[in-house]
Scaffold this active site. Structure first.
Site, PDB file in Angstrom:
ATOM      1  N   LYS A 193      31.368  37.832  72.018  1.00  0.00           N
ATOM      2  CA  LYS A 193      30.486  37.945  71.485  1.00  0.00           C
ATOM      3  C   LYS A 193      29.959  38.250  72.995  1.00  0.00           C
ATOM      4  O   LYS A 193      28.989  39.339  73.611  1.00  0.00           O
ATOM      5  CB  LYS A 193      29.673  37.437  70.647  1.00  0.00           C
TER       6      LYS A 193
ATOM      7  N   LYS B  43      34.944  44.361  61.828  1.00  0.00           N
ATOM      8  CA  LYS B  43      33.690  44.832  60.602  1.00  0.00           C
ATOM      9  C   LYS B  43      32.313  45.470  61.710  1.00  0.00           C
ATOM     10  O   LYS B  43      31.930  47.258  61.639  1.00  0.00           O
ATOM     11  CB  LYS B  43      32.548  44.725  60.090  1.00  0.00           C
TER      12      LYS B  43
ATOM     13  N   LYS C 241      42.553  41.527  65.309  1.00  0.00           N
ATOM     14  CA  LYS C 241      41.312  41.250  64.284  1.00  0.00           C
ATOM     15  C   LYS C 241      41.135  42.167  63.824  1.00  0.00           C
ATOM     16  O   LYS C 241      40.494  43.312  64.573  1.00  0.00           O
ATOM     17  CB  LYS C 241      40.761  40.483  64.021  1.00  0.00           C
TER      18      LYS C 241
END
Ligand code: TRP
Length: 334
Positions: A115, A200, A197
């Protein structure tokens, strides 16, 4: 509360629109625990603000995530469904646990590293201490079991370490939680880059199937899914695209990998991808219908939030009082 049943806790962030990865890897499994456990399912809005959110979007998604919980089969009468920021004990215990968590431990978290790379202009302290707030969520309710996707495994292990450390210093305070990671469905990969992965927040919409995507969108996305060279429908390490589609098909139909391979023996990628799209759209249709009904009824959702927050705050208060005493805070009699 704790005496009669063991506790399950999990949380979903109201950021981004949830994907079939969130559904298959986490939310769909939540309902399995409702009978045997005392379940807390939380919409973790405080975690969401570790990356910048538009306030109106965050509010809307918080309602939506709660509606989705219910639409996915979580009965608010049988589960404690609530919003994290409605129970102040989360932030409060989060701070205390910060003081029992090492800089080095947090620095090793792969989600923090990912992140920070993605949000290089906003590497805030909350992003760094995200896992201690998650530990607080879990430990507040004396949780035994935490159903999560495999990407949360490292955070969960840290929660265990924090609980063990605290217990070692102060004597038994927290139940040390275990993760529950559904094996086959834990990791749904991107349809465009099947070694990554399904996320979203992926910028490529074709990579992600969302729980609320309309049927034709779902089918189109699966039709465009990246497959591998060759033409066989077989799970293999050198066939990440097909393998991912097989596990999605298996997860929606309850079939094992060999069963899926057998079913599509001799068929081509085109037929297979259409079939995956169809089972996915069929499975999500009732969830979507229920979601549409619920999200039109804000007053109902607010009632659920209120009930959930009251129940959760009541239960959290017991742990908080124990923790305050142990660390040496003065508790004033009321
Ligand atoms: N970090 C989790 C995720 O992004 C969400 C979460 C927050 C959570 N608190 C939790 C999950 C407590 C399980 C238990 O998926």
């Amino acid at each position: 509360m704790y005496q009669d049943k063991k506790v399950v806790f999990s949380g979903v962030q109201p950021s981004g629109v949830l994907t079939i990865g969130n559904y298959l890897g986490a939310i769909k499994n939540f309902a399995y625990f409702s009978d045997a456990y005392h379940c807390y399912y939380c919409v973790v809005d405080e975690h969401a603000i570790t990356v910048r959110q538009m306030p109106a979007d965050l509010r809307r998604r918080t309602y939506e995530t709660l509606a989705l919980y219910i639409a996915c089969g979580l009965d608010p009468e049988k589960n404690t469904l609530f919003v994290q920021s409605h129970v102040s004990a989360h932030a409060e215990l989060g701070w205390i646990l910060d003081c029992y968590t090492m800089f080095g431990e947090l620095s090793r978290m792969t989600q923090f590293k990912d992140k920070s790379a993605k949000n290089a202009d906003n590497i805030n302290a909350g992003l760094f201490t995200y896992p201690t707030l998650m530990a607080a969520d879990i430990l507040l309710y004396q949780t035994e079991l935490v159903p999560v996707g495999v990407d949360q495994k490292q955070h969960l292990e840290l929660s265990r370490d924090i609980a063990l450390r605290f217990n070692q210093v102060y004597g038994d305070t927290f139940v040390v939680p275990d993760g529950y990671i559904a094996k086959e469905t834990a990791k749904i990969m991107s349809l465009a880059e099947p070694t990554k992965k399904m996320s979203k927040s992926d910028e490529n919409e074709n990579a992600v199937v969302r729980i609320l995507d309309p049927r034709d969108t779902i089918i189109r996305k699966f039709k465009r899914a990246v497959t591998d060279s060759g033409s066989e429908i077989r799970a293999a390490e050198d066939k990440p695209g097909v393998t991912n589609l097989i596990s999605i098909y298996g997860a929606f139909t309850g079939k094992s990998v060999p069963e899926v391979e057998k079913e599509f023996e001799g068929k081509g990628y085109g037929d297979f991808k259409l079939a995956v799209g169809e089972v996915c759209a069929d499975a999500l249709a009732p969830v979507q219908a229920q979601f549409a009904r619920l999200s039109a009824d804000k007053a109902y959702l607010e009632t659920v939030m209120k009930q959930g927050a009251e129940a959760a705050a009541h239960d959290a208060a017991r742990t908080m009082s124990k923790v305050r005493r142990k660390v040496g805070f003065i508790e004033l009699k009321r």
